[in-house]
Scaffold this motif. Structure first.
Motif, PDB file in Angstrom:
ATOM      1  N   GLN A   1       0.845  -1.188   0.000  1.00  0.00           N
ATOM      2  CA  GLN A   1       0.000   0.000   0.000  1.00  0.00           C
ATOM      3  C   GLN A   1       0.885   1.244   0.000  1.00  0.00           C
ATOM      4  OE1 GLN A   1      -2.700  -0.220   3.325  1.00  0.00           O
ATOM      5  NE2 GLN A   1      -3.787  -1.991   2.515  1.00  0.00           N
ATOM      6  N   ALA A   2       0.305   2.362  -0.420  1.00  0.00           N
ATOM      7  CA  ALA A   2       1.059   3.614  -0.443  1.00  0.00           C
ATOM      8  C   ALA A   2       0.128   4.766  -0.101  1.00  0.00           C
ATOM      9  CB  ALA A   2       1.697   3.843  -1.809  1.00  0.00           C
ATOM     10  N   LEU A   3       0.667   5.738   0.596  1.00  0.00           N
ATOM     11  CA  LEU A   3      -0.052   6.959   0.929  1.00  0.00           C
ATOM     12  C   LEU A   3       0.440   8.061   0.004  1.00  0.00           C
ATOM     13  CD1 LEU A   3      -1.919   8.645   2.818  1.00  0.00           C
ATOM     14  CD2 LEU A   3       0.080   8.965   4.308  1.00  0.00           C
ATOM     15  N   LEU A   4      -0.461   8.658  -0.775  1.00  0.00           N
ATOM     16  CA  LEU A   4      -0.127   9.714  -1.714  1.00  0.00           C
ATOM     17  C   LEU A   4      -0.532  11.060  -1.127  1.00  0.00           C
ATOM     18  CD1 LEU A   4      -0.149   7.117  -3.451  1.00  0.00           C
ATOM     19  CD2 LEU A   4      -1.098   8.465  -5.321  1.00  0.00           C
ATOM     20  N   LEU A   5       0.417  11.988  -1.058  1.00  0.00           N
ATOM     21  CA  LEU A   5       0.181  13.324  -0.525  1.00  0.00           C
ATOM     22  C   LEU A   5       0.360  14.349  -1.628  1.00  0.00           C
ATOM     23  CD1 LEU A   5       2.382  12.983   2.696  1.00  0.00           C
ATOM     24  CD2 LEU A   5      -0.041  12.476   2.471  1.00  0.00           C
ATOM     25  N   PHE A   6      -0.576  15.303  -1.728  1.00  0.00           N
ATOM     26  CA  PHE A   6      -0.509  16.327  -2.761  1.00  0.00           C
ATOM     27  C   PHE A   6      -0.296  17.690  -2.091  1.00  0.00           C
ATOM     28  CE2 PHE A   6      -3.129  12.851  -4.232  1.00  0.00           C
ATOM     29  CZ  PHE A   6      -2.645  12.599  -5.496  1.00  0.00           C
ATOM     30  N   THR A   7       0.855  18.317  -2.363  1.00  0.00           N
ATOM     31  CA  THR A   7       1.201  19.582  -1.724  1.00  0.00           C
ATOM     32  C   THR A   7       1.715  20.569  -2.764  1.00  0.00           C
ATOM     33  OG1 THR A   7       3.490  18.906  -1.278  1.00  0.00           O
ATOM     34  CG2 THR A   7       1.838  18.374   0.404  1.00  0.00           C
ATOM     35  N   ALA A   8       1.844  21.822  -2.346  1.00  0.00           N
ATOM     36  CA  ALA A   8       2.398  22.879  -3.193  1.00  0.00           C
ATOM     37  C   ALA A   8       3.321  23.737  -2.336  1.00  0.00           C
ATOM     38  CB  ALA A   8       1.280  23.726  -3.798  1.00  0.00           C
ATOM     39  N   PRO A   9       4.326  24.405  -2.940  1.00  0.00           N
ATOM     40  CA  PRO A   9       5.248  25.244  -2.172  1.00  0.00           C
ATOM     41  C   PRO A   9       4.496  26.306  -1.371  1.00  0.00           C
ATOM     42  CG  PRO A   9       6.069  24.929  -4.395  1.00  0.00           C
ATOM     43  CD  PRO A   9       4.685  24.363  -4.379  1.00  0.00           C
ATOM     44  N   PRO A  10       4.837  26.492  -0.094  1.00  0.00           N
ATOM     45  CA  PRO A  10       4.161  27.503   0.739  1.00  0.00           C
ATOM     46  C   PRO A  10       4.232  28.880   0.103  1.00  0.00           C
ATOM     47  CG  PRO A  10       5.561  26.101   2.082  1.00  0.00           C
ATOM     48  CD  PRO A  10       5.876  25.755   0.655  1.00  0.00           C
ATOM     49  N   GLY A  11       3.119  29.598   0.132  1.00  0.00           N
ATOM     50  CA  GLY A  11       3.066  30.950  -0.400  1.00  0.00           C
ATOM     51  C   GLY A  11       2.829  31.045  -1.887  1.00  0.00           C
ATOM     52  N   SER A  12       2.865  29.908  -2.583  1.00  0.00           N
ATOM     53  CA  SER A  12       2.658  29.917  -4.032  1.00  0.00           C
ATOM     54  C   SER A  12       1.173  30.050  -4.359  1.00  0.00           C
ATOM     55  CB  SER A  12       3.210  28.637  -4.657  1.00  0.00           C
ATOM     56  OG  SER A  12       2.471  27.508  -4.219  1.00  0.00           O
ATOM     57  N   GLU A  13       0.905  30.400  -5.603  1.00  0.00           N
ATOM     58  CA  GLU A  13      -0.486  30.500  -6.049  1.00  0.00           C
ATOM     59  C   GLU A  13      -1.185  29.142  -5.937  1.00  0.00           C
ATOM     60  OE1 GLU A  13      -3.097  31.620 -10.071  1.00  0.00           O
ATOM     61  OE2 GLU A  13      -0.910  31.950 -10.012  1.00  0.00           O
ATOM     62  N   ASP A  14      -0.438  28.084  -6.223  1.00  0.00           N
ATOM     63  CA  ASP A  14      -1.030  26.746  -6.129  1.00  0.00           C
ATOM     64  C   ASP A  14      -1.368  26.388  -4.681  1.00  0.00           C
ATOM     65  OD1 ASP A  14      -0.821  25.949  -8.941  1.00  0.00           O
ATOM     66  OD2 ASP A  14       1.337  26.065  -8.594  1.00  0.00           O
ATOM     67  N   ALA A  15      -0.507  26.807  -3.741  1.00  0.00           N
ATOM     68  CA  ALA A  15      -0.790  26.562  -2.330  1.00  0.00           C
ATOM     69  C   ALA A  15      -2.042  27.321  -1.898  1.00  0.00           C
ATOM     70  CB  ALA A  15       0.400  26.969  -1.470  1.00  0.00           C
ATOM     71  N   GLN A  16      -2.201  28.541  -2.414  1.00  0.00           N
ATOM     72  CA  GLN A  16      -3.394  29.318  -2.089  1.00  0.00           C
ATOM     73  C   GLN A  16      -4.653  28.655  -2.641  1.00  0.00           C
ATOM     74  OE1 GLN A  16      -2.584  33.218  -3.637  1.00  0.00           O
ATOM     75  NE2 GLN A  16      -0.939  33.636  -2.174  1.00  0.00           N
TER      76      GLN A  16
END
Length: 284
Positions: free
Chosen positions: A250-265
């Motif tokens: 099994q695997a746990l997939l995490l989806f993140t974006a760089p802090p402060g980026s437009e994608d994080a917002q």
């Protein structure tokens, strides 16, 4: 079906759990210990009335799918899950090297990822469990029927998976899906019936899959970068980190974006939209 023993087991398991064990806030003081019935019902994706009838020794025999959902909601171990199936009058699922039952330790990690989209998948790419933000970001796949729970099937047979990603990434991501599946099949060995049947059916149903499969590309995913097309927020580029269990079943997939980026917002805004759209689980 042992209605009395089933009801007693459900009630005792529910009373042993704390809200924080399943990612819920403690809220106001509780009159009784453990989770409320409506909380277990929401976690299992069923109506409160249906779950209540089980605890009150009423109602029809629950299906195997429903018992699996309750076992996950109550954070049962494999032994407890098997016992639950027996009480409901079902044969417990066969224990394979890839457990269809998510380990409670992984679920505890998932429960604490309130601000991060996360999914647990099997080695063959079957969605086992997903949190609210993952459903908001990618659409739910854990409740899909049969082979549609497998990413390779959604990518090459139904065609629903590519539509979630930027067109310029389709060719690469399709190859990644196949390479990951080939790696899993190699680890499973020729005696793994489920892996063999899945690949054979994919080859039969999708010439595109068969073509990529014949390249013999093999890769275990550890990280990736994807641009997702979210219906309300448009393009969101995320880093996908993959955390495997020791046996890689099994695997746990995490989806993140760089802090402060437009994608994080956008991910933060998705949390608000997700609360509004997915805060209440549909009764089933």
């Amino acid at each position: 079906m042992d209605r009395h023993a089933l009801a007693d087991f459900l009630r005792r398991r529910r009373e042993l759990l704390r809200p924080e064990d399943v990612g819920l806030g403690a809220g106001a003081r509780r009159r009784t210990p453990g989770l409320r019935r409506e909380e277990v019902a929401a976690l299992a994706g069923m109506s409160v009335d249906y779950y209540t009838r089980l605890e009150q020794q009423r109602g029809p025999q629950p299906s195997e799918q429903m018992m699996a959902a309750i076992a996950r909601a109550l954070r049962c171990s494999l032994d407890e899950r098997d016992h639950l199936f027996h009480l409901a009058g079902h044969t417990a699922p066969v224990r394979m090297h890839r457990a269809d039952h998510v380990d409670p330790a992984i679920l505890r990690v998932l429960d604490r990822l309130e601000d991060t989209p996360a999914i647990v998948v099997s080695d063959l790419g079957e969605t086992l469990v997903e949190n609210r933000l993952a459903r908001a970001l990618l659409g739910g796949s854990v409740d899909l029927p049969g082979n549609e729970r497998y990413q390779a099937w959604r990518w090459f047979v139904t065609g629903t998976e590519p539509a979630k990603y930027a067109p310029e990434q389709h060719e690469r991501l399709g190859r990644v899906v196949v390479a990951s599946l080939r790696a899993a099949v190699g680890l499973a060995g020729p005696g793994d019936r489920r892996a063999t049947e899945l690949v054979a059916e994919l080859q039969r149903r999708s010439p595109a899959f068969a073509e990529v499969w014949e390249r013999h590309e093999v890769a275990t995913r550890w990280s990736d970068n994807k641009t997702i097309l979210q219906p309300e927020l448009g393009r969101i580029t995320v880093d996908c980190q993959v955390l495997h269990t020791d046996d890689q079943a099994q695997a746990l997939l995490l989806f993140t974006a760089p802090p402060g980026s437009e994608d994080a917002q956008k991910l933060e805004l998705l949390g608000v939209l997700g609360t509004q759209q997915f805060g209440t689980e549909p009764a089933r």
